[in-house]
Motif scaffolding. Structure first.
Motif, PDB file in Angstrom:
ATOM      1  N   LYS A  59       0.841  -1.202   0.000  1.00  0.00           N
ATOM      2  CA  LYS A  59       0.000   0.000   0.000  1.00  0.00           C
ATOM      3  C   LYS A  59       0.874   1.249   0.000  1.00  0.00           C
ATOM      4  N   SER A  60       0.395   2.282  -0.657  1.00  0.00           N
ATOM      5  CA  SER A  60       1.129   3.541  -0.741  1.00  0.00           C
ATOM      6  C   SER A  60       0.666   4.503   0.358  1.00  0.00           C
ATOM      7  N   MET A  61       1.451   5.546   0.550  1.00  0.00           N
ATOM      8  CA  MET A  61       1.041   6.606   1.480  1.00  0.00           C
ATOM      9  C   MET A  61      -0.241   7.263   0.969  1.00  0.00           C
ATOM     10  N   GLN A  62      -0.404   7.353  -0.344  1.00  0.00           N
ATOM     11  CA  GLN A  62      -1.624   7.931  -0.909  1.00  0.00           C
ATOM     12  C   GLN A  62      -2.834   7.057  -0.579  1.00  0.00           C
ATOM     13  N   HIS A  63      -2.634   5.750  -0.558  1.00  0.00           N
ATOM     14  CA  HIS A  63      -3.724   4.853  -0.164  1.00  0.00           C
ATOM     15  C   HIS A  63      -4.150   5.155   1.270  1.00  0.00           C
ATOM     16  N   LEU A  64      -3.158   5.230   2.175  1.00  0.00           N
ATOM     17  CA  LEU A  64      -3.491   5.528   3.570  1.00  0.00           C
ATOM     18  C   LEU A  64      -4.100   6.914   3.715  1.00  0.00           C
ATOM     19  N   GLY A  65      -3.558   7.880   2.990  1.00  0.00           N
ATOM     20  CA  GLY A  65      -4.138   9.225   3.032  1.00  0.00           C
ATOM     21  C   GLY A  65      -5.594   9.212   2.617  1.00  0.00           C
ATOM     22  N   GLY A  66      -5.907   8.418   1.608  1.00  0.00           N
ATOM     23  CA  GLY A  66      -7.299   8.278   1.183  1.00  0.00           C
ATOM     24  C   GLY A  66      -8.157   7.638   2.254  1.00  0.00           C
ATOM     25  N   VAL A  67      -7.640   6.589   2.892  1.00  0.00           N
ATOM     26  CA  VAL A  67      -8.380   5.929   3.971  1.00  0.00           C
ATOM     27  C   VAL A  67      -8.672   6.924   5.088  1.00  0.00           C
ATOM     28  N   PHE A  68      -7.661   7.696   5.474  1.00  0.00           N
ATOM     29  CA  PHE A  68      -7.802   8.606   6.610  1.00  0.00           C
ATOM     30  C   PHE A  68      -8.681   9.807   6.300  1.00  0.00           C
ATOM     31  N   THR A  69      -8.890  10.099   5.021  1.00  0.00           N
ATOM     32  CA  THR A  69      -9.722  11.252   4.660  1.00  0.00           C
ATOM     33  C   THR A  69     -11.049  10.863   4.016  1.00  0.00           C
ATOM     34  N   GLY A  70     -11.278   9.566   3.871  1.00  0.00           N
ATOM     35  CA  GLY A  70     -12.524   9.114   3.265  1.00  0.00           C
ATOM     36  C   GLY A  70     -12.528   9.226   1.751  1.00  0.00           C
ATOM     37  N   MET A  71     -11.350   9.241   1.158  1.00  0.00           N
ATOM     38  CA  MET A  71     -11.228   9.343  -0.301  1.00  0.00           C
ATOM     39  C   MET A  71     -10.571   8.078  -0.841  1.00  0.00           C
ATOM     40  N   SER A  72     -10.628   7.916  -2.146  1.00  0.00           N
ATOM     41  CA  SER A  72      -9.827   6.873  -2.780  1.00  0.00           C
ATOM     42  C   SER A  72      -8.389   7.397  -2.866  1.00  0.00           C
ATOM     43  N   ALA A  73      -7.456   6.505  -3.144  1.00  0.00           N
ATOM     44  CA  ALA A  73      -6.061   6.925  -3.311  1.00  0.00           C
ATOM     45  C   ALA A  73      -5.939   7.932  -4.457  1.00  0.00           C
ATOM     46  N   GLU A  74      -6.704   7.698  -5.514  1.00  0.00           N
ATOM     47  CA  GLU A  74      -6.664   8.600  -6.667  1.00  0.00           C
ATOM     48  C   GLU A  74      -7.213   9.976  -6.304  1.00  0.00           C
ATOM     49  N   GLU A  75      -8.334   9.996  -5.573  1.00  0.00           N
ATOM     50  CA  GLU A  75      -8.904  11.280  -5.149  1.00  0.00           C
ATOM     51  C   GLU A  75      -7.949  12.027  -4.219  1.00  0.00           C
ATOM     52  N   PHE A  76      -7.324  11.284  -3.314  1.00  0.00           N
ATOM     53  CA  PHE A  76      -6.376  11.896  -2.391  1.00  0.00           C
ATOM     54  C   PHE A  76      -5.194  12.492  -3.151  1.00  0.00           C
ATOM     55  N   THR A  77      -4.666  11.752  -4.118  1.00  0.00           N
ATOM     56  CA  THR A  77      -3.547  12.233  -4.919  1.00  0.00           C
ATOM     57  C   THR A  77      -3.951  13.476  -5.705  1.00  0.00           C
ATOM     58  N   ALA A  78      -5.142  13.462  -6.278  1.00  0.00           N
ATOM     59  CA  ALA A  78      -5.621  14.624  -7.029  1.00  0.00           C
ATOM     60  C   ALA A  78      -5.774  15.835  -6.106  1.00  0.00           C
ATOM     61  N   ALA A  79      -6.264  15.622  -4.891  1.00  0.00           N
ATOM     62  CA  ALA A  79      -6.413  16.721  -3.934  1.00  0.00           C
ATOM     63  C   ALA A  79      -5.048  17.306  -3.580  1.00  0.00           C
ATOM     64  N   LEU A  80      -4.048  16.451  -3.413  1.00  0.00           N
ATOM     65  CA  LEU A  80      -2.697  16.946  -3.118  1.00  0.00           C
ATOM     66  C   LEU A  80      -2.159  17.765  -4.285  1.00  0.00           C
ATOM     67  N   ARG A  81      -2.374  17.261  -5.489  1.00  0.00           N
ATOM     68  CA  ARG A  81      -1.881  17.981  -6.674  1.00  0.00           C
ATOM     69  C   ARG A  81      -2.587  19.311  -6.865  1.00  0.00           C
ATOM     70  N   ALA A  82      -3.813  19.394  -6.361  1.00  0.00           N
ATOM     71  CA  ALA A  82      -4.586  20.643  -6.482  1.00  0.00           C
ATOM     72  C   ALA A  82      -4.294  21.594  -5.318  1.00  0.00           C
ATOM     73  N   GLY A  83      -3.342  21.261  -4.498  1.00  0.00           N
ATOM     74  CA  GLY A  83      -2.974  22.165  -3.405  1.00  0.00           C
ATOM     75  C   GLY A  83      -3.368  21.669  -2.038  1.00  0.00           C
ATOM     76  N   GLY A  84      -3.927  20.469  -1.962  1.00  0.00           N
ATOM     77  CA  GLY A  84      -4.278  19.899  -0.660  1.00  0.00           C
ATOM     78  C   GLY A  84      -5.513  20.527  -0.049  1.00  0.00           C
ATOM     79  N   ARG A  85      -5.739  20.194   1.199  1.00  0.00           N
ATOM     80  CA  ARG A  85      -6.885  20.726   1.927  1.00  0.00           C
ATOM     81  C   ARG A  85      -6.659  22.195   2.263  1.00  0.00           C
ATOM     82  N   ARG A  86      -7.726  22.907   2.287  1.00  0.00           N
ATOM     83  CA  ARG A  86      -7.689  24.314   2.689  1.00  0.00           C
ATOM     84  C   ARG A  86      -8.491  24.432   3.986  1.00  0.00           C
ATOM     85  N   PHE A  87      -7.843  24.992   4.987  1.00  0.00           N
ATOM     86  CA  PHE A  87      -8.506  25.132   6.283  1.00  0.00           C
ATOM     87  C   PHE A  87      -8.887  26.593   6.507  1.00  0.00           C
ATOM     88  N   GLY A  88     -10.084  26.746   7.066  1.00  0.00           N
ATOM     89  CA  GLY A  88     -10.692  27.946   7.540  1.00  0.00           C
ATOM     90  C   GLY A  88     -10.374  29.223   7.073  1.00  0.00           C
TER      91      GLY A  88
END
Length: 114
Positions: A85-114
């Motif tokens: 398993k990749s770190m992207q897989h775990l990132g997806g698990v921890f955020t409720g996303m697929s590994a692909e969605e998590f990777t795309a979110a990172l490429r788009a600048g990641g999460r934006r907080f408040g």
């Protein structure tokens, strides 16, 4: 499987609670230990003194459950690598996303907080 959460506090209490899981996962950096773990995961968990809940989380690969039980992502990743398993897989698990969605979110600048 445990549901994803927004964050995990890795304080002294969590560190103490997750010590056995973290010690087991850290041991997997050694090839002989990886072979022993793979040969009999339940016995390896018992040899490392995991609680029944910790053992179940390891055997079920309940990644979020491991964190809930005090494990550190840095150590659980060693188990994930053993499973291919990749770190992207775990990132997806921890955020409720697929590994692909998590990777795309990172490429788009990641999460934006408040």
């Amino acid at each position: 499987m445990t549901e994803a959460r927004d964050n995990y506090l890795n304080d002294l209490t969590a560190t103490r609670r997750g010590y056995a899981i973290n010690r087991l996962c850290a041991s997997l950096t050694d090839p002989d230990n990886r072979r022993r773990f793979t040969a009999d995961e339940a016995a390896y968990c018992d040899a490392h003194g995991l609680s029944p809940e910790q053992k179940r989380a390891i055997l079920d690969r309940d990644w979020t459950g491991m964190l809930d039980l005090g494990a550190s992502i840095f150590y659980t990743f060693k188990l994930a690598v053993l499973d291919g398993k990749s770190m992207q897989h775990l990132g997806g698990v921890f955020t409720g996303m697929s590994a692909e969605e998590f990777t795309a979110a990172l490429r788009a600048g990641g999460r934006r907080f408040g």
